[in-house]
Design an enzyme around this catalytic site. Structure first.
Site, PDB file in Angstrom:
ATOM      1  N   LYS A   1       0.899  -1.342   0.490  1.00  0.00           N
ATOM      2  CA  LYS A   1       0.199  -0.131  -0.443  1.00  0.00           C
ATOM      3  C   LYS A   1       0.562   1.598   0.353  1.00  0.00           C
ATOM      4  O   LYS A   1       0.140   2.238  -0.499  1.00  0.00           O
ATOM      5  CB  LYS A   1      -1.211   0.091   1.514  1.00  0.00           C
ATOM      6  CG  LYS A   1       0.349   0.274   2.402  1.00  0.00           C
ATOM      7  CD  LYS A   1      -0.758  -0.419   3.643  1.00  0.00           C
ATOM      8  CE  LYS A   1      -0.449   0.316   4.369  1.00  0.00           C
ATOM      9  NZ  LYS A   1      -0.905   0.052   6.171  1.00  0.00           N
TER      10      LYS A   1
ATOM     11  N   ARG B   1      -5.969   1.264  18.033  1.00  0.00           N
ATOM     12  CA  ARG B   1      -5.890   1.404  16.549  1.00  0.00           C
ATOM     13  C   ARG B   1      -8.196   0.553  16.762  1.00  0.00           C
ATOM     14  O   ARG B   1      -8.561   0.338  17.623  1.00  0.00           O
ATOM     15  CB  ARG B   1      -5.630   1.837  15.469  1.00  0.00           C
ATOM     16  CG  ARG B   1      -6.231   2.451  14.651  1.00  0.00           C
ATOM     17  CD  ARG B   1      -4.723   2.288  13.227  1.00  0.00           C
ATOM     18  NE  ARG B   1      -5.207   0.777  12.440  1.00  0.00           N
ATOM     19  CZ  ARG B   1      -4.384   0.286  11.720  1.00  0.00           C
ATOM     20  NH1 ARG B   1      -3.583   1.279  10.929  1.00  0.00           N
ATOM     21  NH2 ARG B   1      -3.902  -0.762  10.984  1.00  0.00           N
TER      22      ARG B   1
HETATM   23  C1  LIG Z   1      -0.330  -0.838   6.851  1.00  0.00           C
HETATM   24  C2  LIG Z   1      -0.620  -2.186   7.722  1.00  0.00           C
HETATM   25  C3  LIG Z   1       0.355  -3.512   7.013  1.00  0.00           C
HETATM   26  C4  LIG Z   1       1.864  -2.859   7.298  1.00  0.00           C
HETATM   27  O1  LIG Z   1       2.405  -1.856   7.682  1.00  0.00           O
HETATM   28  P1  LIG Z   1       4.105  -2.096   7.608  1.00  0.00           P
HETATM   29  O2  LIG Z   1       4.550  -1.266   8.686  1.00  0.00           O
HETATM   30  O3  LIG Z   1       3.940  -1.754   6.376  1.00  0.00           O
HETATM   31  O4  LIG Z   1       4.701  -3.168   8.135  1.00  0.00           O
HETATM   32  C5  LIG Z   1      -0.485  -4.593   8.346  1.00  0.00           C
HETATM   33  N1  LIG Z   1      -1.494  -4.770   8.567  1.00  0.00           N
HETATM   34  C6  LIG Z   1      -2.009  -3.768   8.605  1.00  0.00           C
HETATM   35  C7  LIG Z   1      -3.482  -3.591   9.236  1.00  0.00           C
HETATM   36  C8  LIG Z   1      -2.017  -2.272   7.955  1.00  0.00           C
HETATM   37  O5  LIG Z   1      -2.894  -1.150   7.731  1.00  0.00           O
END
Ligand SMILES: *Cc1c(COP(=O)(O)O)cnc(C)c1O
Length: 356
Positions: free
Chosen positions: A36, A131
């Site tokens: 993402k 969160r």
């Molecule tokens: C963005 C996201 C990740 C990946 O996060 P990184 O810190 O880039 O590895 C994993 N799980 C969720 C729920 C996320 O929103």
């Protein structure tokens, strides 16, 4: 427009994916590749998959839709719970989603049945970052409700770290998640396959060799894209940090006072800037701004340059210490952090250039 440009070195991403999938495999975990930070750029996704990612995770349904439209038929994980109004699309493009609301899971189940599918759900548990996720004490009961929804297969529990409260995982807290999964299985009367242990903040436990057994997967973005462990922002041993280079062109180089002249108020973003008066300095402006990057997240690759700030469209640099000088028309290179990468990837004004 050749610049600004985000140059993507896919070989570095493939290399990092290989390193990370190897590290996770040793602890019995699979690697869910999260792209993402690049709005699921197809070449980035391809590099993650060829480096060993077992599935592609993204928080945006639109990114997963694009991926499907490009012909990707492998497993997809929707990382942000779908909104009730987008459950139909979510069930179409995602095989698995992370959820904490029973009502949303009911809508997902109905959408899955309508699409002739079964949708898999991971119940998110809040282990302290505050969160998303249900509180641990509520997990077994909520799991039972979700598991009874037609069209839905509850496949596991998961959690996230470091995104709101800045809480990072520990062997104890991830051990507690594994224990909670076992308690939940007892309540359900059938086994759960997945304990989804977190994002790149959990790489620290992998590197320290303290990841508890029983965690079955990590959802990794930053570590594979930027080669960093997100808990302490240290390089992951063996990973490369050079996958992305942001290139911007200089449009002005002038000597100016380093502190503003005249009375000051708020800047364009509602903040009151502070300045250290270092006298007259040579400064450069690059044609890129907050619409495309986060100025705090750029590391200049020429030594002697320091980022002073940015407005929507102008990036201001102090170049006084650059021995070779800086000229108008020169293209300067920067290493973006995650936040700068995300904005550069999202901005239609930044050309994406893939190095094969
Ligand atoms: C963005 C996201 C990740 C990946 O996060 P990184 O810190 O880039 O590895 C994993 N799980 C969720 C729920 C996320 O929103």
């Amino acid at each position: 427009m050749r610049f600004p440009a985000l140059v993507i070195n896919v070989e570095s991403i493939r290399h990092n994916a290989r390193v990370i999938s190897g590290l996770l495999e040793r602890r019995g975990m699979r690697f869910v590749g999260v792209a993402k930070g690049t709005v699921c750029h197809p070449d980035v996704v391809r590099a993650m998959l060829s480096g060993g990612a077992a599935a592609v995770g993204d928080s945006r349904i639109g990114n997963l839709m694009n991926l499907r439209a490009q012909g990707y038929e492998g497993e997809t994980v929707l990382l942000r719970a779908p909104s009730p109004s987008s459950c139909k699309m979510a069930a179409e493009v995602a095989d698995i989603s992370l959820n904490s609301e029973v009502e949303t899971v009911r809508l997902l189940g109905a959408a899955a049945i309508a699409a002739g599918k079964e949708h898999r759900v991971i119940l998110m548990v809040d282990m302290g970052d505050l969160r998303e996720g249900v509180l641990p004490a509520d997990a077994p009961g909520v799991a039972l409700q979700m598991a009874s929804v037609p069209g839905i297969r509850l496949v596991g529990v998961g959690t996230n770290w470091g995104c709101f409260g800045g809480v990072v995982p520990s062997p104890k807290s991830l051990g507690a998640l594994v224990a909670l999964k076992e308690e939940t299985e007892g309540n359900l009367g059938f086994p759960l396959d997945i304990v989804s242990g977190g994002n790149s903040t959990a790489m620290k436990l992998v590197l320290d060799d303290t990841m508890p057994w029983g965690v079955t997967e990590l959802r990794i973005g930053e570590s594979v894209l930027l080669g960093l462990d997100a808990a302490e922002r240290r390089p992951v041993p063996g990973c490369r940090q050079d996958a992305f280079t942001l290139r911007a062109e200089v449009i002005e180089v002038l000597r100016k006072p380093s502190a503003p002249l005249g009375p000051t108020g708020q800047d364009a973003f509602g903040e009151i800037p502070e300045f250290v008066d270092k006298g007259i300095r040579r400064r450069a402006i690059c044609a890129i701004g907050r619409q495309d990057i986060d100025p705090e997240g750029l590391i200049p690759l020429i030594s002697g340059i320091s980022v002073q700030g940015a407005s929507s469209d102008h990036l201001i640099l102090d170049v006084e210490e650059v021995d070779t000088g800086i000229q108008v028309g020169q293209v300067l290179d920067f290493r973006p952090n995650y936040s700068a990468l995300l904005r550069a990837s999202t901005s239609p004004f930044v050309r994406k250039e893939v190095l094969q």
